[in-house]
Motif scaffolding. Structure first.
Motif, PDB file in Angstrom:
ATOM      1  N   MET A 265      -7.104  12.922 -12.695  1.00  0.00           N
ATOM      2  CA  MET A 265      -6.363  11.736 -12.097  1.00  0.00           C
ATOM      3  C   MET A 265      -5.663  11.132 -13.423  1.00  0.00           C
ATOM      4  O   MET A 265      -6.047  11.298 -14.441  1.00  0.00           O
ATOM      5  N   LYS A 266      -4.588  10.993 -12.933  1.00  0.00           N
ATOM      6  CA  LYS A 266      -3.437  10.123 -13.808  1.00  0.00           C
ATOM      7  C   LYS A 266      -3.168   8.895 -13.379  1.00  0.00           C
ATOM      8  O   LYS A 266      -3.144   8.597 -12.274  1.00  0.00           O
ATOM      9  N   PHE A 267      -2.428   8.063 -14.421  1.00  0.00           N
ATOM     10  CA  PHE A 267      -1.673   6.810 -13.753  1.00  0.00           C
ATOM     11  C   PHE A 267      -1.052   6.941 -12.476  1.00  0.00           C
ATOM     12  O   PHE A 267      -0.986   6.245 -11.736  1.00  0.00           O
ATOM     13  N   TYR A 268      -0.135   7.834 -12.461  1.00  0.00           N
ATOM     14  CA  TYR A 268       0.706   8.353 -11.399  1.00  0.00           C
ATOM     15  C   TYR A 268       0.010   8.380  -9.964  1.00  0.00           C
ATOM     16  O   TYR A 268       0.717   8.331  -9.029  1.00  0.00           O
ATOM     17  N   ASP A 269      -1.170   8.621 -10.321  1.00  0.00           N
ATOM     18  CA  ASP A 269      -1.759   9.167  -8.876  1.00  0.00           C
ATOM     19  C   ASP A 269      -2.195   7.856  -8.102  1.00  0.00           C
ATOM     20  O   ASP A 269      -2.821   7.970  -6.940  1.00  0.00           O
ATOM     21  N   PHE A 270      -2.268   6.838  -8.763  1.00  0.00           N
ATOM     22  CA  PHE A 270      -2.724   5.356  -7.854  1.00  0.00           C
ATOM     23  C   PHE A 270      -1.448   4.725  -7.434  1.00  0.00           C
ATOM     24  O   PHE A 270      -0.290   4.754  -7.489  1.00  0.00           O
ATOM     25  N   SER A 271      -1.882   3.615  -6.559  1.00  0.00           N
ATOM     26  CA  SER A 271      -0.901   2.921  -6.018  1.00  0.00           C
ATOM     27  C   SER A 271      -1.561   1.156  -5.675  1.00  0.00           C
ATOM     28  O   SER A 271      -2.683   1.280  -5.964  1.00  0.00           O
ATOM     29  N   ALA A 272      -0.631   0.424  -5.542  1.00  0.00           N
ATOM     30  CA  ALA A 272      -1.222  -0.975  -5.356  1.00  0.00           C
ATOM     31  C   ALA A 272      -0.267  -1.513  -4.483  1.00  0.00           C
ATOM     32  O   ALA A 272       0.783  -1.014  -4.205  1.00  0.00           O
ATOM     33  N   THR A 273      -0.670  -2.874  -3.859  1.00  0.00           N
ATOM     34  CA  THR A 273       0.184  -3.515  -2.949  1.00  0.00           C
ATOM     35  C   THR A 273       0.972  -4.910  -3.772  1.00  0.00           C
ATOM     36  O   THR A 273       0.156  -5.446  -4.323  1.00  0.00           O
ATOM     37  N   LYS A 274       2.247  -4.842  -3.661  1.00  0.00           N
ATOM     38  CA  LYS A 274       2.834  -5.874  -4.254  1.00  0.00           C
ATOM     39  C   LYS A 274       2.696  -7.347  -3.530  1.00  0.00           C
ATOM     40  O   LYS A 274       2.116  -7.212  -2.376  1.00  0.00           O
ATOM     41  N   MET A 275       3.152  -8.426  -3.972  1.00  0.00           N
ATOM     42  CA  MET A 275       2.862  -9.739  -3.416  1.00  0.00           C
ATOM     43  C   MET A 275       3.540  -9.742  -1.914  1.00  0.00           C
ATOM     44  O   MET A 275       3.064 -10.557  -1.103  1.00  0.00           O
ATOM     45  N   ASN A 276       4.628  -8.916  -1.905  1.00  0.00           N
ATOM     46  CA  ASN A 276       5.200  -8.869  -0.539  1.00  0.00           C
ATOM     47  C   ASN A 276       4.595  -7.914   0.511  1.00  0.00           C
ATOM     48  O   ASN A 276       5.044  -7.784   1.621  1.00  0.00           O
ATOM     49  N   GLY A 277       3.543  -7.530   0.070  1.00  0.00           N
ATOM     50  CA  GLY A 277       2.736  -6.597   0.864  1.00  0.00           C
ATOM     51  C   GLY A 277       2.893  -5.032   0.905  1.00  0.00           C
ATOM     52  O   GLY A 277       2.557  -4.269   1.629  1.00  0.00           O
ATOM     53  N   GLN A 278       4.162  -4.941   0.357  1.00  0.00           N
ATOM     54  CA  GLN A 278       4.554  -3.543   0.079  1.00  0.00           C
ATOM     55  C   GLN A 278       3.704  -2.622  -0.930  1.00  0.00           C
ATOM     56  O   GLN A 278       3.435  -2.882  -2.021  1.00  0.00           O
ATOM     57  N   GLU A 279       3.338  -1.302  -0.343  1.00  0.00           N
ATOM     58  CA  GLU A 279       2.757  -0.551  -1.126  1.00  0.00           C
ATOM     59  C   GLU A 279       3.449   0.350  -2.143  1.00  0.00           C
ATOM     60  O   GLU A 279       4.457   0.652  -1.726  1.00  0.00           O
ATOM     61  N   VAL A 280       2.949   0.313  -3.459  1.00  0.00           N
ATOM     62  CA  VAL A 280       3.833   0.761  -4.374  1.00  0.00           C
ATOM     63  C   VAL A 280       2.872   1.937  -4.965  1.00  0.00           C
ATOM     64  O   VAL A 280       1.856   1.613  -5.641  1.00  0.00           O
ATOM     65  N   ARG A 281       3.488   3.156  -4.981  1.00  0.00           N
ATOM     66  CA  ARG A 281       2.742   4.096  -5.923  1.00  0.00           C
ATOM     67  C   ARG A 281       3.189   4.304  -7.375  1.00  0.00           C
ATOM     68  O   ARG A 281       4.577   4.088  -7.667  1.00  0.00           O
ATOM     69  N   MET A 282       2.206   4.411  -8.058  1.00  0.00           N
ATOM     70  CA  MET A 282       2.789   4.231  -9.631  1.00  0.00           C
ATOM     71  C   MET A 282       3.514   5.311 -10.164  1.00  0.00           C
ATOM     72  O   MET A 282       4.314   5.130 -11.140  1.00  0.00           O
ATOM     73  N   GLU A 283       3.815   6.497  -9.404  1.00  0.00           N
ATOM     74  CA  GLU A 283       4.787   7.433  -9.643  1.00  0.00           C
ATOM     75  C   GLU A 283       5.950   7.014  -9.668  1.00  0.00           C
ATOM     76  O   GLU A 283       7.158   7.636 -10.354  1.00  0.00           O
ATOM     77  N   GLU A 284       6.358   5.775  -8.817  1.00  0.00           N
ATOM     78  CA  GLU A 284       7.692   5.397  -8.803  1.00  0.00           C
ATOM     79  C   GLU A 284       7.962   4.646 -10.469  1.00  0.00           C
ATOM     80  O   GLU A 284       9.325   4.642 -10.652  1.00  0.00           O
ATOM     81  N   TYR A 285       7.165   4.788 -11.336  1.00  0.00           N
ATOM     82  CA  TYR A 285       7.397   4.312 -12.710  1.00  0.00           C
ATOM     83  C   TYR A 285       7.238   5.451 -13.658  1.00  0.00           C
ATOM     84  O   TYR A 285       7.448   5.373 -14.695  1.00  0.00           O
ATOM     85  N   LYS A 286       7.260   6.658 -13.141  1.00  0.00           N
ATOM     86  CA  LYS A 286       7.520   7.830 -13.997  1.00  0.00           C
ATOM     87  C   LYS A 286       8.818   7.697 -14.875  1.00  0.00           C
ATOM     88  O   LYS A 286       9.830   7.463 -14.216  1.00  0.00           O
ATOM     89  N   GLY A 287       8.699   8.066 -16.104  1.00  0.00           N
ATOM     90  CA  GLY A 287       9.710   7.988 -17.060  1.00  0.00           C
ATOM     91  C   GLY A 287      10.018   6.545 -17.846  1.00  0.00           C
ATOM     92  O   GLY A 287      10.802   6.474 -18.610  1.00  0.00           O
ATOM     93  N   LYS A 288       9.184   5.678 -17.253  1.00  0.00           N
ATOM     94  CA  LYS A 288       9.058   4.358 -17.736  1.00  0.00           C
ATOM     95  C   LYS A 288       7.818   4.139 -18.764  1.00  0.00           C
ATOM     96  O   LYS A 288       6.936   4.600 -18.480  1.00  0.00           O
ATOM     97  N   VAL A 289       8.236   3.087 -19.277  1.00  0.00           N
ATOM     98  CA  VAL A 289       6.934   2.661 -20.305  1.00  0.00           C
ATOM     99  C   VAL A 289       6.518   1.379 -19.422  1.00  0.00           C
ATOM    100  O   VAL A 289       7.197   0.679 -18.899  1.00  0.00           O
ATOM    101  N   VAL A 290       5.111   1.217 -19.245  1.00  0.00           N
ATOM    102  CA  VAL A 290       4.765   0.307 -18.623  1.00  0.00           C
ATOM    103  C   VAL A 290       3.485  -0.644 -19.164  1.00  0.00           C
ATOM    104  O   VAL A 290       2.597   0.109 -19.887  1.00  0.00           O
ATOM    105  N   LEU A 291       3.638  -1.896 -18.791  1.00  0.00           N
ATOM    106  CA  LEU A 291       2.583  -2.712 -19.387  1.00  0.00           C
ATOM    107  C   LEU A 291       1.648  -3.336 -18.471  1.00  0.00           C
ATOM    108  O   LEU A 291       2.580  -3.904 -17.398  1.00  0.00           O
TER     109      LEU A 291
END
Length: 158
Positions: free
Chosen positions: A1-27
């Motif tokens: 498993m890698k960071f990009y394999d996970f997802s979470a739900t934003k405050m607005n209820g939208q599911e976000v896959r961490m792979e959307e952050y590929k190429g970014k530095v994330v805190l």
């Protein structure tokens, strides 16, 4: 498993896959609205504004597992962060970061960078720094000011 394999739900209820952050530095930060460390929202927002155009993303995960310091609804938490600290970085729905209901992303982050309490999150505002390739680079204790990790962020943004 890698960071990009996970997802979470934003405050607005939208599911976000961490792979959307590929190429970014994330805190990634577990947050709370009624904690002595809550003013770190101001520093986190300052860092986000300073570096977002260079590829930094900050992901806030409210958590109510430490002294009941984020007991409000997701809507109340989101409003609090925006009104009091002008937060524009991404905030997710409230999660557990320890225990049997811990979010899978946090289980992964803790396995990649242990803290003083091993695999447990000690308190609100524990921070995980992730490089552009999805590797967990470092874990920061709750009391470490976000401004003190700017050097590490800059190094990854180069």
């Amino acid at each position: 498993m890698k960071f990009y394999d996970f997802s979470a739900t934003k405050m607005n209820g939208q599911e976000v896959r961490m792979e959307e952050y590929k190429g970014k530095v994330v805190l990634v930060v577990n947050t709370a609205s009624k904690c002595g460390l809550t003013p770190q929202f101001k520093d986190l927002e300052q860092i986000y504004q300073e570096y977002k155009d260079r590829g930094l993303e900050i992901l806030g995960f409210p958590c109510n597992q430490f002294a009941n310091q984020d007991s409000g609804s997701n809507e109340e938490i989101h409003e609090f962060c925006q009104l009091n600290y002008g937060v524009t970085f991404t905030m997710f729905e409230k999660i557990d970061v320890n225990g049997e209901n811990e979010h899978p992303l946090y289980k992964y982050l803790k396995s990649q960078a242990k803290g003083i309490m091993g695999n447990k999150i000690k308190w609100n505002f524990t921070k995980f720094l992730i490089d552009r390739d999805g590797n967990v680079i470092k874990r920061y204790a709750p009391t470490v000011s976000p401004l003190k990790i700017k050097k590490d962020i800059e190094a990854l943004l180069k």
